[in-house]
Scaffold this active site. Structure first.
Site, mmCIF file in Angstrom:
data_model
loop_
_atom_site.group_PDB
_atom_site.id
_atom_site.type_symbol
_atom_site.label_atom_id
_atom_site.label_comp_id
_atom_site.label_asym_id
_atom_site.label_seq_id
_atom_site.Cartn_x
_atom_site.Cartn_y
_atom_site.Cartn_z
ATOM 1 N N VAL A 277 -4.890 -6.026 8.919
ATOM 2 C CA VAL A 277 -4.349 -5.069 8.820
ATOM 3 C C VAL A 277 -4.884 -4.572 7.372
ATOM 4 C CG1 VAL A 277 -1.844 -4.799 7.480
ATOM 5 C CG2 VAL A 277 -2.051 -6.703 9.184
ATOM 6 N N LYS B 183 -0.256 -11.879 8.406
ATOM 7 C CA LYS B 183 -1.069 -11.356 7.629
ATOM 8 C C LYS B 183 -1.495 -12.338 6.557
ATOM 9 C CE LYS B 183 -1.989 -7.202 4.670
ATOM 10 N NZ LYS B 183 -1.352 -6.367 3.813
ATOM 11 N N TYR C 4 3.480 -12.552 5.699
ATOM 12 C CA TYR C 4 2.502 -11.676 4.909
ATOM 13 C C TYR C 4 2.138 -12.562 3.441
ATOM 14 C CZ TYR C 4 0.250 -8.326 1.914
ATOM 15 O OH TYR C 4 -0.782 -7.591 1.170
ATOM 16 N N THR D 166 0.782 -1.328 -0.060
ATOM 17 C CA THR D 166 -0.133 0.024 -0.017
ATOM 18 C C THR D 166 0.965 1.227 -0.065
ATOM 19 O OG1 THR D 166 -1.908 -1.186 1.338
ATOM 20 C CG2 THR D 166 -1.765 1.112 1.273
#
Length: 293
Positions: A204, A163, A135, A47
Site C-alpha cells: 500500500v 497493511k 492497518y 495520505t
C-alpha cells in the site's frame, strides 16, 4: 476479494481555498489507474488527509471515486478511527456509497489493549459485508497490533488483509501462520522488496503516485522469479521511496508527495493545517529527486 498487489493511498486534491478540487480528483484517478498502474485506491486514508476531512467530504469522495473509477480499479474507503461507534457508522455509510472494501487504522491516542483492539476491529467487521483491511502503523497510532491479535482477527470471514508497517520479523510471523486467503501488505515503500521476499502479497504505497508503473514492474519481476531484476529496480527506486518522507529531513506525509505531483504536471494543491507545505530547501531537494524520474 483480491485488491491487487499495488494499492495507492491516494492524496486528496485541494483548490486554492483548501476545498476538494473535483476536476483535479478526476485527473488524479485516471493518472493513477492508467499511467501508474494502481490496482486499487485507498480514499481518505492518512495520505488523503483523513484527519482534516469532514464526514460529508469523505462520503462525497467515496461516491465520486467509485463513480469515476467505474470498475477500472477497486476502491477502498478509509473508515477507521479511534471511536468504534463512529467507525461503524462511517463504514456502513461507505458501504452504501458502493466501495469495494474498507481500511481500518488501529485506534490512535487512546492506546487500547490487545483485547480492546480485537473487539474494536471485530465490531466494525461484523457491522458490514465489505472486506476489511487492517492497518497497523505504530509510529502514528502509538499502538502495535500484535501478531497474535492480527492472526485472531484473520479468522473473521471478512477480515481479508492487513497493511502492516511493523518489522519484517512481525510480517514474517503473520505470513507464516495466517489462514489461506489472508493477504499481508507492506505499508512502507522502502520495504517493498524485502517484504515480498518474506511472503507479503504487495504494497500500500505513497510512492506509486510518482513511480507506480516501475513498482508494478518490480513486483512482477519478483513474482516471476527474476530476483536480480527486481533488486536492480528496487535500487533505482529506493531514493524516491526514502525521499518522499525525508527531503532531506523527515516531513509528514503527504506534504512531499503533493509537491512531487506538481512537478509531474499534476498540481493537486497544498495541505490543510496543521500540516504545512514544503519549504524552499525541501522543494529544491524534491525537484532534484523527481527530475531523475
Amino acid at each position: 476479494m483480491d485488491f491487487g498487489r499495488l494499492i495507492t493511498a491516494m492524496v486528496t486534491p485541494f483548490d486554492a481555498e483548501g476545498q476538494i478540487d473535483w476536476q483535479t480528483t478526476e485527473r488524479l484517478i485516471d493518472y493513477l489507474i492508467d499511467e501508474q498502474k494502481s490496482d486499487s485506491l485507498v480514499v481518505s486514508g492518512t495520505t488523503g488527509e483523513s484527519p482534516t476531512l469532514t464526514e460529508d467530504e469523505k462520503l462525497a469522495l467515496f461516491q465520486f471515486v467509485v463513480k469515476h473509477a467505474a470498475g477500472r480499479c477497486k476502491v477502498i474507503a478509509g473508515t477507521g478511527s479511534n471511536n468504534t461507534a463512529h467507525s461503524i457508522h462511517l463504514t456502513k455509510a461507505a458501504e452504501a456509497c458502493g466501495v469495494d472494501g474498507v481500511l481500518l487504522v488501529a485506534p490512535y491516542y487512546n492506546k487500547p489493549t490487545q483485547e480492546g483492539l480485537y473487539q474494536h476491529f471485530k465490531a466494525i467487521a461484523e457491522s458490514t459485508k465489505l472486506p476489511v483491511i487492517l492497518y497497523n502503523v505504530e509510529g502514528r497510532t502509538g499502538v502495535n497490533i500484535s501478531v497474535d491479535t492480527t492472526l485472531r482477527l484473520a479468522q473473521i470471514d471478512n477480515v481479508v488483509a492487513t497493511k502492516d508497517c511493523a518489522s519484517l520479523e512481525q510480517l514474517t510471523q503473520i505470513i507464516s501462520a495466517a489462514p489461506e486467503g489472508f493477504y499481508v501488505y507492506s505499508g512502507d515503500d522502502s520495504a517493498t522488496l524485502p517484504a515480498l521476499a518474506v511472503g507479503s502479497y504487495g504494497i500500500v504505497s505513497v510512492a506509486s503516485h510518482i513511480v507506480g508503473a516501475q513498482m508494478q514492474e518490480l513486483i512482477q519481476a519478483y513474482a516471476d522469479g527474476n530476483v536480480q531484476e527486481a533488486a536492480q529496480l528496487n535500487g533505482k527506486l529506493f531514493p524516491v521511496f526514502k525521499g518522499l518522507f525525508h527531503c532531506p529531513h523527515p516531513v509528514p506525509n503527504p506534504v512531499a508527495v503533493k509537491y512531487a505531483l506538481s512537478l509531474k504536471g499534476l498540481p493537486v494543491g497544498g495541505v490543510r493545517l496543521p500540516l504545512v507545505n514544503v519549504n524552499d530547501a525541501e522543494a529544491e531537494f524534491l525537484r532534484n529527486l523527481i527530475s531523475k524520474y
